[in-house]
Design an enzyme around this catalytic site. Structure first.
Site, short mmCIF file in Angstrom:
data_model
loop_
_atom_site.label_atom_id
_atom_site.label_comp_id
_atom_site.label_asym_id
_atom_site.label_seq_id
_atom_site.Cartn_x
_atom_site.Cartn_y
_atom_site.Cartn_z
CD GLU A 70 54.88 -41.68 30.75
OE1 GLU A 70 54.30 -40.57 31.10
OE2 GLU A 70 55.84 -42.26 29.54
CG HIS A 71 50.30 -39.15 31.84
ND1 HIS A 71 49.01 -39.59 32.65
CD2 HIS A 71 50.54 -40.31 31.35
CE1 HIS A 71 48.46 -40.56 31.99
NE2 HIS A 71 49.29 -41.03 30.86
CG ASP A 72 47.82 -37.13 35.34
OD1 ASP A 72 47.39 -36.60 35.50
OD2 ASP A 72 48.00 -37.59 34.45
#
Length: 215
Positions: free
Chosen positions: A136-138
């Site tokens: 997922e993000h980051d």
């Protein structure tokens, strides 16, 4: 009547000829064209089988080919990667995967079919994001990480170099998994995991410490 342009496939050499090499070749079908492999195998590759990594490097340099190290063992994959010029390494994602446009995959990293890599993720060298895995993000994935099929690494988590995240495991947001750690299949990781430790269960708990370093 317009037609969709035919993609230009990148020709590549697999340093590895086992099951992971076959899986990588399947994932990259339609993205890159396998032209040779290195390694002993009972498989019928229907491409050139080279005698050594050095022969593969020479062939790549002569014919402007790219290389992916397709050795399943994380530590060994990184050891081989260190011997290959960075400019020759291919990183790629399967056509059925989704990779955010701002993500840069490190050399020899492969995103398999139906996997997802979200915005702001940082992916090191020689990383495997296996079939239907979610990053997922980051998220940060260090060099040589393997995120196994259907595993999920949630927002802003960090997975250290050479770590393995087992099939169906979940790493919760913001958690840090240390270098060389092993996350068991189906585990739910709710808190940080030290280097060189294996964890299992829901929630994940320490099961073993490895007497090794990641250097």
């Amino acid at each position: 009547m317009s037609s969709r342009p035919v993609p230009v496939l990148t020709p590549w050499i697999s340093l590895g000829a086992g099951g992971h090499a076959a899986s990588a070749a399947h994932a990259l079908a339609g993205v890159a064209e396998l032209v040779a492999v290195v390694g002993l195998s009972t498989r019928d590759w229907s491409v050139d089988v080279l005698e050594s990594d050095s022969a593969a490097v020479a062939m790549a340099q002569q014919h402007d080919l790219r290389i992916v190290v397709t050795i399943g063992d994380n530590r060994r994959r990184l050891e081989v990667l260190d011997q290959i010029p960075a400019a020759l390494l291919l990183s790629a994602a399967a056509l059925t995967s989704t990779v955010s446009p701002d993500v840069v995959l490190g050399g020899s990293s492969v995103v398999f079919h139906h996997a997802h890599v979200g915005p702001g993720a940082r992916v090191g060298r020689g990383v495997i994001v296996n079939t239907a895995a979610v990053v997922e993000h980051d998220v940060t994935l260090g060099d040589g990480v393997h995120v196994a099929p259907a595993a999920v690494v949630l927002g802003a988590a960090t997975v250290g170099a050479g770590a393995f995240v087992g099939s169906g495991a979940r790493i919760l947001p913001g958690v840090t998994v240390g270098a060389g750690a092993v996350i068991g299949a189906g585990a739910v990781v709710t808190r940080d995991v030290p280097d060189n430790v294996s964890v299992l269960g829901v929630p994940a708990r320490e099961r073993h410490r490895f007497e090794r370093t990641t250097s």
